[in-house]
Design an enzyme around this catalytic site. Structure first.
Site, PDB file in Angstrom:
ATOM      1  N   ASP A 182       0.857  -1.199   0.000  1.00  0.00           N
ATOM      2  CA  ASP A 182       0.000   0.000   0.000  1.00  0.00           C
ATOM      3  C   ASP A 182       0.886   1.239   0.000  1.00  0.00           C
ATOM      4  OD1 ASP A 182      -2.453   1.560   0.265  1.00  0.00           O
ATOM      5  OD2 ASP A 182      -1.817   1.958   2.313  1.00  0.00           O
ATOM      6  N   SER A 183       0.268   2.374  -0.302  1.00  0.00           N
ATOM      7  CA  SER A 183       1.005   3.637  -0.284  1.00  0.00           C
ATOM      8  C   SER A 183       1.414   4.038   1.133  1.00  0.00           C
ATOM      9  CB  SER A 183       0.146   4.742  -0.902  1.00  0.00           C
ATOM     10  OG  SER A 183      -1.079   4.851  -0.201  1.00  0.00           O
ATOM     11  N   CYS A 199      -3.775  -1.311  -1.950  1.00  0.00           N
ATOM     12  CA  CYS A 199      -4.086   0.094  -2.228  1.00  0.00           C
ATOM     13  C   CYS A 199      -5.073   0.189  -3.395  1.00  0.00           C
ATOM     14  CB  CYS A 199      -2.785   0.809  -2.590  1.00  0.00           C
ATOM     15  SG  CYS A 199      -2.989   2.552  -2.938  1.00  0.00           S
ATOM     16  N   GLU A 207      -6.518  10.014   8.752  1.00  0.00           N
ATOM     17  CA  GLU A 207      -5.140   9.892   9.280  1.00  0.00           C
ATOM     18  C   GLU A 207      -4.954  10.773  10.503  1.00  0.00           C
ATOM     19  OE1 GLU A 207      -1.901   9.731   6.584  1.00  0.00           O
ATOM     20  OE2 GLU A 207      -2.780   7.978   5.628  1.00  0.00           O
ATOM     21  N   CYS A 255     -11.476   2.832  -0.929  1.00  0.00           N
ATOM     22  CA  CYS A 255     -10.228   3.397  -0.406  1.00  0.00           C
ATOM     23  C   CYS A 255      -9.901   2.685   0.899  1.00  0.00           C
ATOM     24  CB  CYS A 255     -10.390   4.894  -0.170  1.00  0.00           C
ATOM     25  SG  CYS A 255      -8.948   5.660   0.604  1.00  0.00           S
ATOM     26  N   HIS A 296      -8.740   3.622   3.595  1.00  0.00           N
ATOM     27  CA  HIS A 296      -8.989   4.327   4.860  1.00  0.00           C
ATOM     28  C   HIS A 296     -10.448   4.274   5.320  1.00  0.00           C
ATOM     29  CE1 HIS A 296      -5.060   5.763   3.905  1.00  0.00           C
ATOM     30  NE2 HIS A 296      -5.028   6.635   4.899  1.00  0.00           N
TER      31      HIS A 296
HETATM   32  N1  DGL Z   1      -4.221   3.741  -0.083  1.00  0.00           N
HETATM   33  C1  DGL Z   1      -4.888   4.734  -0.903  1.00  0.00           C
HETATM   34  C2  DGL Z   1      -6.126   4.100  -1.560  1.00  0.00           C
HETATM   35  O1  DGL Z   1      -6.637   3.092  -1.114  1.00  0.00           O
HETATM   36  C3  DGL Z   1      -5.296   5.952  -0.105  1.00  0.00           C
HETATM   37  C4  DGL Z   1      -4.117   6.780   0.382  1.00  0.00           C
HETATM   38  C5  DGL Z   1      -3.346   7.457  -0.744  1.00  0.00           C
HETATM   39  O2  DGL Z   1      -3.919   8.314  -1.456  1.00  0.00           O
HETATM   40  O3  DGL Z   1      -2.187   7.116  -0.922  1.00  0.00           O
HETATM   41  O4  DGL Z   1      -6.603   4.614  -2.530  1.00  0.00           O
END
Ligand code: DGL
Length: 263
Positions: free
Chosen positions: A7-8, A70, A147, A181, A183
């Site tokens: 993931d990012s 992600c 976050e 997403c 989050h």
């Molecule tokens: N992990 C990203 C997603 O699921 C969200 C956070 C980011 O923008 O890096 O799209």
């Protein structure tokens, strides 16, 4: 079996959390590209470059199966990621769309995600392939609010109203909300309060873990049920990752390894 989860940042820990529940026997190596997040506002070319580099690192560290946790990386770069390695790769978009298909009765689904994910229309295409109609809505303010820990805050609730009220007013036939997403599972309760009663909320984190469990079924049946080793890697402050990661993973984090990737 060693599963690499990418993931990012910390968001993909919501997917790891589900994986630990549905595929408990595996070892996990998680890569959070915290030095280069957010991916959600970046171009497809940049996301593909970052994501393939990170996934290659997971393969070099012994991953035998990749979960692209992600949504943005899956939406923008799943083909490039899959082509860059010789092991199975599962992203979050197809499992999420599949579960939305099972949840909707009206065949009308709303998807909320980052700007980049919505811009790619990957969820729209995945849902349309399944005979569904989709309304997409980018919610760029939600990642920073979550976050910040404002998962049950009146400001976040107001922002969700601003993003979603018009959508549900203009499309009353929508009966399913797909969380596109990493989050958003953290504000599931808040979303429940805001969206009209009767709208099902589908989480791509959970559906992805179920898809991985299904893909590994034969191995899962043979394995002893135990929780394997979990390694956590980040490309920026390990302390920050540990602190905010615990909320996403839902358990305490003892150790995070700092990784530097050379482009
Ligand atoms: N992990 C990203 C997603 O699921 C969200 C956070 C980011 O923008 O890096 O799209």
């Amino acid at each position: 079996l060693k599963i690499g989860v990418f993931d990012s940042g910390v968001g993909g820990l919501t997917v790891l959390r589900e994986l630990l529940q549905h595929v408990p026997h595996a070892d996990y190596i998680y890569f959070g590209d915290t030095a280069r997040l957010p991916y959600g506002a970046k171009s497809a070319a940049t996301v593909a470059k970052y994501a393939t580099g990170a996934v290659q690192h997971l393969v070099d560290r012994g991953a035998e199966f990749i979960v692209v946790a992600c949504n943005t990386a899956t939406a923008l770069a799943i083909q490039e990621i899959t082509a860059s390695v010789h092991i199975p790769v599962i992203g979050v978009v197809e499992p999420g769309a599949e579960q939305a298909m099972r949840a909707t009765k009206s065949k009308n689904v709303a998807v909320i995600a980052t700007e980049a994910t919505v811009g790619s229309h990957a969820y729209l295409r995945a849902l349309e392939r399944r005979g569904l109609r989709a309304q997409e809505k980018a919610c760029p303010l939600l990642v920073p609010l979550i976050e910040e820990g404002w998962t049950d805050h009146s400001v976040t609730e107001q922002v969700v109203h601003i993003y979603l009220d018009t959508l549900f007013r203009e499309h009353p036939q929508v009966d399913t909300l797909l969380l596109g997403c990493t989050h958003y599972p953290l504000i599931r309760e808040l979303l429940r309060r805001v969206v009209p009663t009767g709208v099902a909320i589908v989480d791509s984190a959970e559906s992805t873990a179920l898809a991985v469990a299904a893909a590994l079924q034969s191995q899962a049946a043979k394995a002893h049920i135990r929780c394997g080793e979990i390694q956590l890697l980040a490309t920026d402050s390990t302390e920050k990752f540990r602190r905010s990661g615990e909320r996403f993973l839902g358990r305490s984090i003892e150790q995070v390894e700092l990784v530097t990737l050379h482009e």
